[in-house]
Each structure stands twice: as C-alpha cells, then as structure tokens.
Motif scaffolding. Structure first.
Motif, PDB file in Angstrom:
ATOM      1  N   THR A 416      -9.461   0.207 -14.605  1.00  0.00           N
ATOM      2  CA  THR A 416      -8.553   1.112 -13.890  1.00  0.00           C
ATOM      3  C   THR A 416      -9.142   1.410 -12.517  1.00  0.00           C
ATOM      4  N   GLY A 417      -8.269   1.787 -11.603  1.00  0.00           N
ATOM      5  CA  GLY A 417      -8.699   2.127 -10.260  1.00  0.00           C
ATOM      6  C   GLY A 417      -7.853   3.240  -9.695  1.00  0.00           C
ATOM      7  N   SER A 418      -8.385   3.890  -8.664  1.00  0.00           N
ATOM      8  CA  SER A 418      -7.630   4.955  -8.013  1.00  0.00           C
ATOM      9  C   SER A 418      -6.523   4.355  -7.161  1.00  0.00           C
ATOM     10  N   ALA A 419      -5.535   5.155  -6.860  1.00  0.00           N
ATOM     11  CA  ALA A 419      -4.441   4.748  -5.982  1.00  0.00           C
ATOM     12  C   ALA A 419      -4.159   5.904  -5.031  1.00  0.00           C
ATOM     13  N   PRO A 420      -4.480   5.730  -3.738  1.00  0.00           N
ATOM     14  CA  PRO A 420      -4.278   6.831  -2.798  1.00  0.00           C
ATOM     15  C   PRO A 420      -2.819   7.196  -2.628  1.00  0.00           C
ATOM     16  N   ASN A 421      -1.930   6.232  -2.871  1.00  0.00           N
ATOM     17  CA  ASN A 421      -0.482   6.459  -2.809  1.00  0.00           C
ATOM     18  C   ASN A 421       0.165   5.336  -3.593  1.00  0.00           C
ATOM     19  N   GLY A 422       1.424   5.089  -3.328  1.00  0.00           N
ATOM     20  CA  GLY A 422       2.131   4.082  -4.099  1.00  0.00           C
ATOM     21  C   GLY A 422       1.936   2.657  -3.638  1.00  0.00           C
ATOM     22  N   HIS A 423       1.035   2.436  -2.691  1.00  0.00           N
ATOM     23  CA  HIS A 423       0.818   1.093  -2.166  1.00  0.00           C
ATOM     24  C   HIS A 423      -0.463   0.502  -2.719  1.00  0.00           C
ATOM     25  N   ILE A 424      -0.335  -0.657  -3.374  1.00  0.00           N
ATOM     26  CA  ILE A 424      -1.497  -1.388  -3.871  1.00  0.00           C
ATOM     27  C   ILE A 424      -1.685  -2.622  -3.000  1.00  0.00           C
ATOM     28  N   GLN A 425      -2.902  -2.802  -2.507  1.00  0.00           N
ATOM     29  CA  GLN A 425      -3.217  -4.003  -1.730  1.00  0.00           C
ATOM     30  C   GLN A 425      -4.665  -4.379  -1.998  1.00  0.00           C
ATOM     31  N   TRP A 426      -4.843  -5.336  -2.876  1.00  0.00           N
ATOM     32  CA  TRP A 426      -6.167  -5.823  -3.231  1.00  0.00           C
ATOM     33  C   TRP A 426      -6.300  -7.257  -2.738  1.00  0.00           C
ATOM     34  N   MET A 427      -7.261  -7.486  -1.857  1.00  0.00           N
ATOM     35  CA  MET A 427      -7.453  -8.796  -1.255  1.00  0.00           C
ATOM     36  C   MET A 427      -8.796  -9.353  -1.687  1.00  0.00           C
ATOM     37  N   GLY A 428      -8.795 -10.603  -2.145  1.00  0.00           N
ATOM     38  CA  GLY A 428     -10.026 -11.241  -2.559  1.00  0.00           C
ATOM     39  C   GLY A 428     -10.684 -10.505  -3.710  1.00  0.00           C
ATOM     40  N   ALA A 429     -11.943 -10.144  -3.520  1.00  0.00           N
ATOM     41  CA  ALA A 429     -12.712  -9.475  -4.576  1.00  0.00           C
ATOM     42  C   ALA A 429     -12.456  -7.980  -4.615  1.00  0.00           C
ATOM     43  N   GLY A 460      12.085   3.153  -5.591  1.00  0.00           N
ATOM     44  CA  GLY A 460      12.282   1.738  -5.331  1.00  0.00           C
ATOM     45  C   GLY A 460      10.980   0.987  -5.304  1.00  0.00           C
ATOM     46  N   THR A 461      11.067  -0.279  -4.922  1.00  0.00           N
ATOM     47  CA  THR A 461       9.892  -1.152  -4.876  1.00  0.00           C
ATOM     48  C   THR A 461       9.877  -1.914  -3.559  1.00  0.00           C
ATOM     49  N   ARG A 462       8.678  -2.350  -3.204  1.00  0.00           N
ATOM     50  CA  ARG A 462       8.518  -3.295  -2.101  1.00  0.00           C
ATOM     51  C   ARG A 462       7.514  -4.329  -2.548  1.00  0.00           C
ATOM     52  N   GLY A 463       7.844  -5.585  -2.327  1.00  0.00           N
ATOM     53  CA  GLY A 463       6.966  -6.664  -2.755  1.00  0.00           C
ATOM     54  C   GLY A 463       7.756  -7.743  -3.466  1.00  0.00           C
ATOM     55  N   ILE A 528      -4.335 -12.255  -3.274  1.00  0.00           N
ATOM     56  CA  ILE A 528      -3.838 -10.943  -2.878  1.00  0.00           C
ATOM     57  C   ILE A 528      -2.932 -10.386  -3.968  1.00  0.00           C
ATOM     58  N   VAL A 529      -3.191  -9.145  -4.342  1.00  0.00           N
ATOM     59  CA  VAL A 529      -2.294  -8.405  -5.222  1.00  0.00           C
ATOM     60  C   VAL A 529      -1.732  -7.266  -4.377  1.00  0.00           C
ATOM     61  N   THR A 530      -0.445  -7.308  -4.090  1.00  0.00           N
ATOM     62  CA  THR A 530       0.131  -6.273  -3.245  1.00  0.00           C
ATOM     63  C   THR A 530       1.558  -5.962  -3.669  1.00  0.00           C
ATOM     64  N   PHE A 531       1.846  -4.688  -3.818  1.00  0.00           N
ATOM     65  CA  PHE A 531       3.192  -4.208  -4.111  1.00  0.00           C
ATOM     66  C   PHE A 531       3.214  -2.714  -3.840  1.00  0.00           C
ATOM     67  N   THR A 532       4.421  -2.141  -3.840  1.00  0.00           N
ATOM     68  CA  THR A 532       4.541  -0.737  -3.455  1.00  0.00           C
ATOM     69  C   THR A 532       5.580  -0.022  -4.304  1.00  0.00           C
ATOM     70  N   LEU A 533       5.219   1.176  -4.765  1.00  0.00           N
ATOM     71  CA  LEU A 533       6.176   2.111  -5.331  1.00  0.00           C
ATOM     72  C   LEU A 533       6.724   2.947  -4.178  1.00  0.00           C
ATOM     73  N   CYS A 534       8.025   2.954  -4.021  1.00  0.00           N
ATOM     74  CA  CYS A 534       8.650   3.645  -2.895  1.00  0.00           C
ATOM     75  C   CYS A 534       9.444   4.855  -3.390  1.00  0.00           C
ATOM     76  N   HIS A 535       9.677   5.780  -2.474  1.00  0.00           N
ATOM     77  CA  HIS A 535      10.345   7.019  -2.844  1.00  0.00           C
ATOM     78  C   HIS A 535      11.053   7.612  -1.629  1.00  0.00           C
ATOM     79  N   GLN A 536      12.117   8.319  -1.896  1.00  0.00           N
ATOM     80  CA  GLN A 536      12.817   9.076  -0.861  1.00  0.00           C
ATOM     81  C   GLN A 536      13.302  10.391  -1.457  1.00  0.00           C
ATOM     82  N   GLU A 537      13.063  11.471  -0.722  1.00  0.00           N
ATOM     83  CA  GLU A 537      13.475  12.789  -1.191  1.00  0.00           C
ATOM     84  C   GLU A 537      15.000  12.919  -1.120  1.00  0.00           C
ATOM     85  N   PRO A 538      15.541  13.955  -1.748  1.00  0.00           N
ATOM     86  CA  PRO A 538      16.999  14.143  -1.723  1.00  0.00           C
ATOM     87  C   PRO A 538      17.526  14.167  -0.298  1.00  0.00           C
TER      88      PRO A 538
END
Length: 834
Positions: A416-429, A460-463, A528-538
């Motif tokens: 497991t790892g921390s996630a500062p926000n909904g964006h994951i971007q892991w490159m190489g090692a 929503g999603t991005r990726g 590269i592992v990269t994807f995003t959880l997206c959100h928009q307020e009302p």
C-alpha cells in the motif's frame, strides 16, 4: 562559485575511470537504469546519478506527498521580478532541496520563448524576450550549481509550443534561430557554464533535436564551448547511430532506449566506433565528478551555501513578482480599516502551479482567503464564490482521504502507498514498497470523502484502461477507456470523463473507491502507472452565485475578485485555443465592478489572458502561479506591507490583436514566418497597442527619470549611467530598462547585395525591430531620494546574425539609447553613433 572549467585532477579521474569500463558497461551507462537515474558502476567508484523534474520545486524520484517539496512561484513569475540575483537565490534553494532528496541533477530551467500567446506551457518558461530570459536563466543556473547540483537547460531548441511537440518540424530562419531562440542558451552557456542541456522532442529545419549535429556539436559545443552532458527529453531519442553522432550523450529514461545493448551492437557491427561512445561517457563521468558521485574526483562544490528558509523565500519571490498593471483612484494599497469582499472560487482553492511534469506537493498552501483572513482584522473580510473557473471535473483533492492498495492478478496484497490526492503517477521504480511491475495487476484508490457542500457531486476518471468506481458502497461505473488517437502521453494529459452523480450531505463522510487495472506494454520504454479519480462539487446556478457576490461587494468598501485559469487551460501537453478566462469569471468581474467602484481584480494565471473589463475596474494585479505562499504574499501586497515589485516579462493583449499566434503545424511542419519579430518586437512592427506592454508595472510610489549619460564605445563596451528620483511618499523599487533603437538605415559589408540583410530590398527590411531590450537593473530609494545605476550594454545588442556570411555582424550607424519604465514608457533618449 562552481567550476568554470574542469581541473586537471578531475579530468585525470575521468580518464582513469573510462579506461576501466568495457563496451557493455559504457553503453549501459548512457541508457540509464530507470526513469530517473543512471546505473552505479562500483568497479570504477561511480555512484548512481539521480535526476528530478523542476523548475519550481524538486520532486525527487517519487510523485508523492510523503516527502513534500517547496513550491516556488512559476518561471513567468521569476522573470517578472527582473532580478537575476533573486533567481540565483531561488536556484540556491532548489539545490538545497535537491541535496535533501538525494538528487544530483535538476531537469530545469526551461528557457524556450513565448513565441505565441497560445503556448500552453508558457508558465514554465520565462519570457518572450531572449535577453531577459538569458539573464534570469543565468542567475537560476548559477544558484543551483553553486549548491553542487547540476542543471539541464531545456528544451534545446525551439520547443515553443505543445501541439504535436513530439514530431513537429519547426522551420526557422538562421537569423531568427540565432538572435531569438538560441540566444538564451548561448548566454547561459557562456555566463553560467551549465553542467547539462536537454534536447527537445521537436525537429528544427528537418532534423530532430536528439540528432542535430549542427546545433549540438557545431554550435552548442564547438562555438559556445559547452562541455556538459546532453540528455534527451524523456523518450525523445529515436535512432542509435544518428543520436550518438548528433551529440546526444544520455537517452532517457532507461533501460529500454536506443542506447544500452543497441549501442554496443552498433559498435560491434561497425556502424559506430567505440571512441564515439567514449566521448559521451567521458561527459557523463565529468558530470558525476562535478556532483561528487565519482570516486577519486573532488566535487565542484565542497562547501554549499548556508541553508535558506524555503517558505520565506517563496513568499518574497511571490510578492516581488506580482505586477500591478492598473491602479486607479489609489485603490491599492487597501486603506486601514477597509472592509473587503473577497470573491471567486480561486480565492478559496488557489492554483499555485501549472500542470504537467513540473508538479510538486508542498507541505502547505496559503490561498488568498487564508492570507487575507490572517492579515485583516476580524470581521473585515467576507467571502463568496461568485464564479468557478473549473467547468469540468478536477483531481479529487479537498475532503478526500485516500490510500493506494496494490494487488496481484490473483488478488494477493502486494503493498500500500499514500495518495496525496486522486492522481496516481508511478514512473519506473516509483512504486510502493513491496510492489513490482511484473506482479502488479490492480491499484485501488480507496478511502473517504467528506463533502463541504450538500448536493449532487460528480465523480469521474482520467486515464486509459479498465476502471471500477464505487461511492457510498455502490458501484457507479465499470468499464474501459481507450485512446482516441495514438499519443504516448494521452494518459497523462487527456481530459476527465464523467462517470457518476451522487447526492451527498455536507460534513457526512462516504466511502470512495476507484480500482484501476494495470496494463503495461511488454516492450514499452516507460513503465508508468497513471490514472486519476476526478470530482466536481455541486453546480449551483451561475447567476445566483454572481448575485451573491454582487451583494457582498456592495456591502464592502473594496471588492477583491480573484480570477484564474485551470489545468485544462494551462498545462504541459496541450496549447490553448483562446486567451479567455474559463467559466463565468468575466461576467463576475463586470457585475462586481458595476456594484463597487473600488473593485480590485487579482489574476491567477501563468501566462497572458484577455481582460475585457480592465478599464471598468479600479485595479488589476497579476500574480501568475504564485507558489505555496501566494496567499500570504498577496496579503502583504494588498495591505501595503510590501510593494508589488514585478514588471511584465511578456506582452499582454487580445488574441485578435496578437501578431504571432500560430502553434499548429501543417502536415507536420510549422514555419516561423515572422522571423525575428515576436513579442513586443512584433506588436510594435504591427502598430498595435496591447492591453499592457512589455516591461510595464506599477508600484506604490512614483519615479522621475532625471538623467542618463552614455560613455564608452559600442565595440569596446557601452555604459549607461541613470539617475532616478523617488517622488512619492513611501520607499519603493524601480526597474530601470534600457532599449536600443536604430535611428537611420545601417550599412555594412556587401550591403549593396539584395540578399544581404542591410539591403533595402531584402525581405527582412527594415532588418531590425523598432527597438529591443539591451539592459536593465533595479534600484531602491526612499521618499525624495535619488538612486543611480550603471548598466553595461553588451556588444551583442549592436549585432545581427548575417545569414550570408554565417557570423555575427556589428551594425554601425546612429542609435538612440532609450531609458524608461517599459518599452512604451521611455523617459530619456540619448543619441549615439557607432
């Protein structure tokens, strides 16, 4: 200061290490071992060299908030200070950050030019002007390298837009190339001796930059004397033989590049000579010696400068960069006891940096609302959203508490790892502990979301790839997203896609989960592992939001409206379609200005935007992307505790009036038909008046320009001594600017030939702009005090590139040396003949 030329001991250590390496080790070294580093070679005492993105902060090798980074203001902000010494201090701080994170080489600065206002990544470059860019870049590189950390000045050359940047062929005349696009690189190489340069994705005049023998080997190395490493932009290298012979030393990222085994094979089958490989390895070993990573060689810097306070410097840099372009009725600074209505979504949710590879995660962010709340007395400040620039989903951030759970194909938990926000971007090692690419099958972003508003929230999603989204224990989406076109960076810079709308209540947490199925091509150069959880307020009714803001403005002495761009407007990966502010922000400003004559607009953008209401408001303050301390700096400037110190590094105007706008190639080619006329040069030639001219900026005091004296000769060195007086009532800082303007046609050798640039029938005539920046410096003085400054004008200011003789040509004739506050506000002129 760092070494200018390698000493004999360093060169001896480099040669001693080189002769102990076999061909395979040499080839492996030039390919890199992963996304951010070169392999260690213990047999010669070589440690692994680590690189990291900049330029406003040092991310390190992991894209995570676990190890936060200082986030300085954007490069456009740094250039707006017109202060190379401050740029040097910024570089020193970044070197300090790099050492803390174990980074040897910073992938910065970006010194490409603002050729067209539509460039989407202009926030990461300094200016439209090559001289200003070179001076600021020199300060930055000097500061970083005095801290014992290398730089890679980028992107060499003409990566001035994002559209088709991987393949575009920019067609540039030799004169424009020399006088504009190469000029900042030349100045930095000669004055700061950078240890690295990064070559761009694009081609120039038919040759891709990672293979450009003429520009890299003949110009950069032979003519300018560059002795550092040439590294490719990531995945830019295309051909083994052509890259090496084109002067490319490092093909990154590793290990799957055109170097490595492919390079060794090219030597063994006779397509390359091993001595050519040795030349590149020698440069890499020299870099290692300079940063202290090669045994037997002393580092270039043995005693780094004293540590700096990162937060304090970020705040100082921000306020020194803010440009006050309008201040009617003395709207600023705010009067003591003033009540303020702060308006705009960007005032609450500040955008502190641009999108793309330069993103870092600071330990804290001070928004305008935070800064003014702390600075004003209790009860003096009210806030209303007014208008939200985000018209589409953004990265899930505020209110989300997330972690990343990694599993194998059989469901086994890998880590497991921390996630500062909904964006994951892991490159190489860059993976959580215990996780490897060969076993990783799914990544689940999971945690809770606590809404700050009740209503319908959009997720929503991005990726690219397969996703499964659950909110509140219910699966809301399960499906696959595929690319619309072949683009190696589509997963990075593609747009968000709406997946679900869920009714939520403010303050009541709900479970959120987004599971992503990892698909990595077996032969791809990047893992590269990269994807995003997206959100928009009302989404509330925009007219209601504006009406609320208008009522708040009417009830306050002063209305401060913060308007901003978004990541979809300014980011690496795409250019802009227009210069308009997104959403209903223009409507908000006009409505508030009609309700309160003391309306101040704060513009939070990294590069020019159109301001159609600028004559309707009392004051306009440009704050760029101001870094993590932007809100605190804004409070300093609005309250008058500090003066806005910035001047425009780039012309601001409407897209309809902009003389140079094209960024999209035709059939892969983009001609730079405007020649040497970009930015303020082009605005003047076209006879068009911008909203705010190059060099413009107001303070909180006034200045009189009393005298200017010119001494020396242009050939041997021209000196301008300027005296100014502070005629206002408070201390201030003034940026004295010197422009050089030809006053008669100039003649030179072979000027009677129609193909010579001095001939009146030459297509480039008149062969020079109306005027150009030749020098600048800042002065400070108290009320009623005078200040004197001496500026040395470089010989290059009087030269043009002769395309016939392929050399610099000193242009004799009559000039006026013009001294003033901007290119349009010139106070004193002195005639000279050279």
């Amino acid at each position: 200061m760092s070494d200018a030329v390698p000493d004999a001991a360093t060169e001896h250590a480099v040669e001693a290490a080189l002769v102990r390496l076999d061909l395979d080790a040499k080839a492996r070294l030039l390919a890199g071992q992963d996304t951010w580093s070169l392999p260690a070679l213990p047999e010669i005492g070589l440690a692994s060299l680590v690189m990291s993105d900049g330029p406003i902060g040092v991310r390190g090798v992991r894209w995570t908030s676990d190890d936060p980074s200082i986030a300085l203001p954007s490069p456009t902000a740094l250039a707006a200070t017109w202060d190379p010494a401050l740029a040097r201090r910024a570089g020193a701080l970044l070197a300090q950050e790099a050492r803390r994170k174990g980074v040897h080489v910073l992938l910065a600065p970006t010194v490409n030019l603002h050729r067209s206002p539509l460039g989407g990544r202009h926030f990461e470059a300094y200016s439209e002007d090559p001289y200003l860019t070179g001076r600021i870049g020199t300060g930055y590189v000097t500061g970083v390298q005095e801290g014992g950390v290398g730089t890679t000045v980028k992107h060499f050359v003409a990566n001035d837009a994002e559209t088709e940047r991987f393949t575009v062929d920019n067609l540039i005349g030799e004169r424009a190339l020399r006088e504009l696009y190469l000029a900042p690189f030349e100045a930095i190489v000669k004055d700061a001796r950078p240890w690295g340069v990064m070559t761009a994705y694009n081609s120039v005049n038919g040759t891709t930059m990672t293979e450009h023998h003429h520009l890299v080997n003949e110009v950069l190395r032979d003519t300018w004397g560059f002795d550092g490493v040439n590294v490719s932009d990531w995945s830019a290298a295309r051909d083994t033989v052509r890259a090496l012979r084109g002067g490319l030393d490092l093909a990154m990222p590793g290990p799957r590049t055109v170097y490595g085994p492919a390079l060794a094979e090219a030597v063994r089958d006779g397509r390359l000579d091993e001595s050519e490989v040795d030349t590149a390895v020698r440069r890499v070993l020299r870099l290692a010696a300079r940063v202290g990573a090669l045994a037997g060689a002393g580092p270039a810097v043995t005693d780094p400068p004293a540590d700096l306070d990162g937060e304090a410097l970020a705040r100082e840099l921000a306020r020194r960069s803010f440009v006050l372009v309008r201040n009617e009725r003395a709207a600023l600074p705010l009067r003591p006891g003033t009540t303020v209505a702060l308006l705009g979504a960007a005032a609450r949710d500040a955008r502190i940096l641009g999108g793309g590879s330069a993103v870092v995660f600071p330990a804290r962010t001070v928004s305008p609302l935070d800064g003014l709340t702390a600075a004003l007395p209790e009860g003096a400040l009210t806030y209303a959203v007014g208008a939200d620039p985000d018209e589409e989903l953004a990265v899930a951030d505020r209110g989300f508490a997330l972690r990343a759970v990694c599993r194998a194909a059989d469901g086994t938990l890998l880590g497991t790892g921390s996630a500062p926000n909904g964006h994951i971007q892991w490159m190489g090692a860059d993976l959580p502990e215990g996780v490897t690419h060969d076993r990783l099958r799914t990544v689940e972003l999971t945690g809770t979301f606590t809404p700050r508003e009740s209503g319908v929230h959009t997720f929503g999603t991005r990726g690219l790839g397969a996703f499964r989204l659950a909110v509140g224990g219910t699966v809301r989406f399960e499906g696959v997203e595929r690319p619309e076109k072949k683009d190696p960076f589509a997963a990075f810079f593609g747009g968000p896609v709406e997946r679900a709308r869920v009714e939520l209540t403010a303050g009541e947490p709900v479970d959120v989960s987004l599971t992503y199925v990892v698909e990595l091509p077996a032969d791809g150069p990047l893992k590269i592992v990269t994807f995003t959880l997206c959100h928009q307020e009302p989404r509330r009714d925009p007219d209601e939001l504006i009406a609320e803001a208008v009522e708040a403005a009417r009830a306050a002495d002063t209305a401060v409206v913060v308007v901003a761009t978004t990541e979809r407007v300014e980011s690496e990966g795409h250019d802009r379609a227009d210069l308009r502010l997104p959403g209903r922000q223009d409507d908000l400003v006009r409505a508030v200005a009609a309700a309160n004559p003391r309306t101040v607009v704060v513009v939070n953008s990294g590069a020019p935007v159109e301001l159609p209401w600028r004559e309707e408001v009392a004051a306009v303050l440009l704050t760029w992307f101001p870094g993590q301390e932007g809100g605190a700096a804004l409070a300093d400037v609005l309250t008058g505790a500090e003066e806005p110190g910035g001047r425009l590094p780039t012309t601001w105007g409407s897209l309809a009036d902009a003389p140079v706008t094209r960024v999209a190639p035709d059939d892969g080619r983009l001609p730079y038909d405007e020649g040497v006329l970009i930015g303020h040069r082009a605005w003047e030639r076209a006879g068009r008046t911008p909203s705010y001219p190059f060099g413009h900026g107001l303070g909180y005091t006034d200045w009189a320009y009393e005298s200017a004296e010119v001494t020396g000769t242009a050939a041997e060195g021209t000196t301008v001594q300027v005296r100014v007086r502070n005629t206002g009532t408070r201390p201030g800082r003034e940026v004295v600017q010197v422009y050089l303007a030809p006053t008669e046609p100039h003649a030179g050798p072979d000027a009677d030939q129609p193909d010579h640039p001095d001939h009146p029938d030459h297509p480039d005539q008149p062969h020079r702009p109306a005027r150009w920046l030749a020098g600048f410096a800042a002065v400070e003085a108290g009320p009623g005090e005078t200040a004197e400054i001496t500026l040395d004008l470089p010989r290059r200011a009087f030269e043009i590139w002769d395309e016939t003789a392929h050399r610099w040509f000193f242009v004799k004739g009559s000039y006026e040396i013009q001294v003033g506050r901007s290119i349009a506000d010139r106070r004193i002129g002195v005639a000279v003949t050279v």
